[in-house]
Design a protein around this motif. Structure first.
Motif, PDB file in Angstrom:
ATOM      1  N   TYR A 142       0.829  -1.199   0.000  1.00 21.19           N
ATOM      2  CA  TYR A 142       0.000   0.000   0.000  1.00 21.19           C
ATOM      3  C   TYR A 142       0.866   1.253   0.000  1.00 21.19           C
ATOM      4  N   LYS A 143       0.498   2.200  -0.853  1.00 21.59           N
ATOM      5  CA  LYS A 143       1.255   3.452  -0.900  1.00 21.59           C
ATOM      6  C   LYS A 143       0.992   4.229   0.375  1.00 21.59           C
ATOM      7  N   LEU A 144       1.991   4.980   0.798  1.00 24.27           N
ATOM      8  CA  LEU A 144       1.899   5.684   2.074  1.00 24.27           C
ATOM      9  C   LEU A 144       0.670   6.571   2.194  1.00 24.27           C
ATOM     10  N   THR A 145       0.377   7.308   1.141  1.00 21.12           N
ATOM     11  CA  THR A 145      -0.703   8.291   1.222  1.00 21.12           C
ATOM     12  C   THR A 145      -2.071   7.667   0.962  1.00 21.12           C
ATOM     13  N   GLU A 146      -2.076   6.552   0.246  1.00 24.41           N
ATOM     14  CA  GLU A 146      -3.360   5.931  -0.057  1.00 24.41           C
ATOM     15  C   GLU A 146      -3.635   4.782   0.910  1.00 24.41           C
ATOM     16  N   GLN A 147      -4.857   4.362   0.861  1.00 24.78           N
ATOM     17  CA  GLN A 147      -5.276   3.179   1.618  1.00 24.78           C
ATOM     18  C   GLN A 147      -4.802   3.205   3.069  1.00 24.78           C
ATOM     19  N   GLN A 148      -4.947   4.398   3.678  1.00 23.63           N
ATOM     20  CA  GLN A 148      -4.490   4.584   5.053  1.00 23.63           C
ATOM     21  C   GLN A 148      -5.200   3.610   6.011  1.00 23.63           C
ATOM     22  N   ASP A 149      -6.501   3.403   5.757  1.00 24.85           N
ATOM     23  CA  ASP A 149      -7.259   2.531   6.666  1.00 24.85           C
ATOM     24  C   ASP A 149      -6.732   1.093   6.629  1.00 24.85           C
ATOM     25  N   LYS A 150      -6.358   0.640   5.419  1.00 29.15           N
ATOM     26  CA  LYS A 150      -5.839  -0.730   5.302  1.00 29.15           C
ATOM     27  C   LYS A 150      -4.495  -0.842   6.010  1.00 29.15           C
ATOM     28  N   ARG A 151      -3.679   0.197   5.867  1.00 29.49           N
ATOM     29  CA  ARG A 151      -2.369   0.188   6.538  1.00 29.49           C
ATOM     30  C   ARG A 151      -2.559   0.089   8.052  1.00 29.49           C
ATOM     31  N   GLU A 152      -3.513   0.905   8.550  1.00 24.62           N
ATOM     32  CA  GLU A 152      -3.745   0.909   9.996  1.00 24.62           C
ATOM     33  C   GLU A 152      -4.194  -0.455  10.496  1.00 24.62           C
ATOM     34  N   LYS A 153      -5.058  -1.089   9.701  1.00 29.10           N
ATOM     35  CA  LYS A 153      -5.573  -2.406  10.106  1.00 29.10           C
ATOM     36  C   LYS A 153      -4.402  -3.402  10.251  1.00 29.10           C
ATOM     37  N   HIS A 154      -3.478  -3.350   9.281  1.00 31.47           N
ATOM     38  CA  HIS A 154      -2.362  -4.298   9.328  1.00 31.47           C
ATOM     39  C   HIS A 154      -1.390  -3.963  10.444  1.00 31.47           C
ATOM     40  N   ILE A 155      -1.216  -2.665  10.706  1.00 26.50           N
ATOM     41  CA  ILE A 155      -0.329  -2.300  11.820  1.00 26.50           C
ATOM     42  C   ILE A 155      -0.927  -2.804  13.133  1.00 26.50           C
ATOM     43  N   MET A 156      -2.250  -2.720  13.261  1.00 27.84           N
ATOM     44  CA  MET A 156      -2.897  -3.227  14.479  1.00 27.84           C
ATOM     45  C   MET A 156      -2.729  -4.737  14.608  1.00 27.84           C
ATOM     46  N   THR A 157      -2.874  -5.438  13.473  1.00 25.38           N
ATOM     47  CA  THR A 157      -2.691  -6.898  13.499  1.00 25.38           C
ATOM     48  C   THR A 157      -1.276  -7.233  13.978  1.00 25.38           C
ATOM     49  N   ILE A 158      -0.292  -6.527  13.418  1.00 25.52           N
ATOM     50  CA  ILE A 158       1.095  -6.813  13.788  1.00 25.52           C
ATOM     51  C   ILE A 158       1.302  -6.542  15.278  1.00 25.52           C
ATOM     52  N   THR A 159       0.830  -5.382  15.752  1.00 27.33           N
ATOM     53  CA  THR A 159       1.002  -5.031  17.166  1.00 27.33           C
ATOM     54  C   THR A 159       0.369  -6.097  18.051  1.00 27.33           C
ATOM     55  N   ASP A 160      -0.835  -6.490  17.690  1.00 27.28           N
ATOM     56  CA  ASP A 160      -1.565  -7.464  18.475  1.00 27.28           C
ATOM     57  C   ASP A 160      -0.807  -8.792  18.572  1.00 27.28           C
ATOM     58  N   LYS A 161      -0.292  -9.244  17.439  1.00 30.85           N
ATOM     59  CA  LYS A 161       0.375 -10.543  17.415  1.00 30.85           C
ATOM     60  C   LYS A 161       1.740 -10.486  18.101  1.00 30.85           C
ATOM     61  N   VAL A 162       2.437  -9.361  17.916  1.00 29.70           N
ATOM     62  CA  VAL A 162       3.732  -9.230  18.588  1.00 29.70           C
ATOM     63  C   VAL A 162       3.517  -9.199  20.102  1.00 29.70           C
ATOM     64  N   GLN A 163       2.423  -8.521  20.523  1.00 30.94           N
ATOM     65  CA  GLN A 163       2.126  -8.483  21.959  1.00 30.94           C
ATOM     66  C   GLN A 163       1.878  -9.890  22.500  1.00 30.94           C
ATOM     67  N   TYR A 164       1.138 -10.681  21.728  1.00 32.19           N
ATOM     68  CA  TYR A 164       0.852 -12.056  22.156  1.00 32.19           C
ATOM     69  C   TYR A 164       2.150 -12.863  22.293  1.00 32.19           C
ATOM     70  N   LEU A 165       3.036 -12.726  21.301  1.00 31.80           N
ATOM     71  CA  LEU A 165       4.313 -13.447  21.354  1.00 31.80           C
ATOM     72  C   LEU A 165       5.127 -13.005  22.567  1.00 31.80           C
ATOM     73  N   ASN A 166       5.036 -11.703  22.868  1.00 29.38           N
ATOM     74  CA  ASN A 166       5.754 -11.169  24.016  1.00 29.38           C
ATOM     75  C   ASN A 166       5.241 -11.780  25.325  1.00 29.38           C
ATOM     76  N   VAL A 167       3.914 -11.934  25.416  1.00 28.14           N
ATOM     77  CA  VAL A 167       3.327 -12.540  26.613  1.00 28.14           C
ATOM     78  C   VAL A 167       3.828 -13.978  26.765  1.00 28.14           C
ATOM     79  N   ILE A 168       3.824 -14.727  25.658  1.00 29.12           N
ATOM     80  CA  ILE A 168       4.282 -16.124  25.735  1.00 29.12           C
ATOM     81  C   ILE A 168       5.747 -16.180  26.164  1.00 29.12           C
ATOM     82  N   LEU A 169       6.565 -15.320  25.555  1.00 30.64           N
ATOM     83  CA  LEU A 169       7.994 -15.350  25.899  1.00 30.64           C
ATOM     84  C   LEU A 169       8.205 -15.010  27.371  1.00 30.64           C
ATOM     85  N   ASN A 170       7.436 -14.024  27.871  1.00 28.71           N
ATOM     86  CA  ASN A 170       7.555 -13.688  29.284  1.00 28.71           C
ATOM     87  C   ASN A 170       7.163 -14.863  30.171  1.00 28.71           C
ATOM     88  N   ASP A 171       6.139 -15.614  29.730  1.00 29.00           N
ATOM     89  CA  ASP A 171       5.741 -16.806  30.481  1.00 29.00           C
ATOM     90  C   ASP A 171       6.887 -17.825  30.519  1.00 29.00           C
TER      91      ASP A 171
END
Ligand code: ADP
Length: 260
Positions: A64-93
Motif C-alpha cells: 500500500y502506498k503511504l498516502t493511499e489506503q491509510q485505513d488498510k495500513r492501519e488495520k495491518h499495523i494493528m494486526t502486527i502489534t496485536d500478534k507481537v504483543q501475544y508473542l511477548n506474553v508467551i515469551l515472558n511466560d
C-alpha cells in the motif's frame, strides 16, 4: 552347596533390584522426553499462527502506498502489534518458568490498594472482551489494601480474567468478587464459559496441560502453572470448581501481609 545357593539367591536379588532401578530411570527419561516433545510442538504451534499473521501483514503493508489506503495500513499495523504483543506474553511466560525453576525470583513487597491493581487489569481486559461480554467487579473497595508483590497479584488476576474471557462465548458475564478477612484476601473470578471436563480437572495446574475442549483456542498451558507456583511461594493458594458447558470459578487466597 548351601553356600552356593545363598550366593545365587543374593545375586538374583541384586540383579532384580538393578533391573527395577533401570526401568524406573528409563521411565523417567521417557517422561522427560515426552515433555520436551510436547513443549516443542506447543511452541511451534503457538508461534506459527501469529508469525504468519505478521508476515502477511508486513507484506501487504509494503504494497500500500503511504498516502493511499491509510485505513488498510492501519488495520495491518494493528494486526502486527496485536500478534507481537501475544508473542511477548508467551515469551515472558517462558522466562517466568525458567526463573521459578531456578528459584531466582526476588519478590518486591509494598503496600498498595487492591483497587489500583484491579482497575489496571480491568482496563486491559476490557480491550479484549468479546462482543457483549461484560465484567462485573466491586467498585467500592478503596479501603482494601495488601502488603504483597503488586506485579504478582496483577499477573494472577490478569491470567484468570483473560482465561475467563477466552474460554467464554460472546454475551456472557464474568463476575469478580473480592473479600478480605483478618489475615487473608480472597479473589473469585467466575465465568459462564466452556468449563473444564471432569477428567481433565486433576491436571489443570500441570505445566503445558490444556483440557481437551480448550484446544481450539490459542494457549500454552503455562499461565495457571506459573500463577500457582508464585502464589504458593507467597504462602497463598489457588483452587477452582468447574462444570463443563456451564462455567468455572477460580479462587485465589493470599495473606494480607507477606512475610519477607
Ligand atoms: P492456556 O489458557 O494458555 O492454555 P492456562 O495455564 O492459563 O493455559 O490454563 C490451562 C488450561 O486450563 C487451559 O488450557 C484450559 O483447558 C483450562 N482453563 C483455564 N481457565 C479456564 C476457564 N476459565 N474456563 C475453562 N477452562 C479453563
Amino acid at each position: 552347596i548351601t553356600e552356593q545357593k545363598s550366593y545365587t539367591e543374593r545375586l538374583e536379588k541384586t540383579v532384580a533390584l538393578r533391573t527395577d532401578e533401570l526401568k524406573t530411570a528409563l521411565a523417567a527419561e521417557k517422561e522427560l522426553n515426552d515433555l520436551k516433545t510436547k513443549f516443542l510442538s506447543m511452541v511451534s504451534h503457538e508461534f506459527k499462527t501469529p508469525l504468519s499473521g505478521i508476515l502477511t501483514s508486513t507484506m501487504l503493508l509494503g504494497k500500500y502506498k503511504l498516502t493511499e489506503q491509510q485505513d488498510k495500513r492501519e488495520k495491518h499495523i494493528m494486526t502486527i502489534t496485536d500478534k507481537v504483543q501475544y508473542l511477548n506474553v508467551i515469551l515472558n511466560d517462558f522466562l517466568s518458568v525458567e526463573k521459578l525453576e531456578k528459584g531466582k525470583i526476588n519478590y518486591k513487597f509494598s503496600n498498595f490498594k487492591i483497587s489500583k491493581v484491579l482497575n489496571e487489569v480491568i482496563y486491559n481486559a476490557n480491550m479484549i472482551l468479546k462482543d457483549g461480554q461484560h465484567i462485573n467487579y466491586p467498585e467500592k473497595i478503596d479501603d482494601l489494601s495488601l502488603f504483597q508483590d503488586e506485579k504478582i497479584v496483577e499477573l494472577a488476576l490478569s491470567n484468570l480474567i483473560y482465561n475467563a474471557i477466552k474460554y467464554s462465548s460472546e454475551n456472557t458475564i464474568i463476575d469478580i468478587e473480592i473479600s478480605q478477612n483478618k489475615d487473608t484476601t480472597i479473589f473469585k473470578i467466575k465465568d459462564n464459559g466452556i468449563g473444564i471436563p471432569k477428567k481433565d480437572q486433576k491436571n489443570i495446574f500441570d505445566r503445558y496441560f490444556r483440557a481437551e475442549n480448550a484446544l481450539l483456542m490459542q494457549g500454552t498451558g503455562i499461565g495457571l502453572n506459573i500463577v500457582k507456583d508464585h502464589l504458593e511461594n507467597l504462602k497463598g493458594n489457588i483452587t477452582f470448581t468447574s462444570i463443563e458447558h456451564k462455567g468455572s470459578t477460580f479462587t485465589i487466597e493470599l495473606p494480607n501481609k507477606a512475610q519477607p
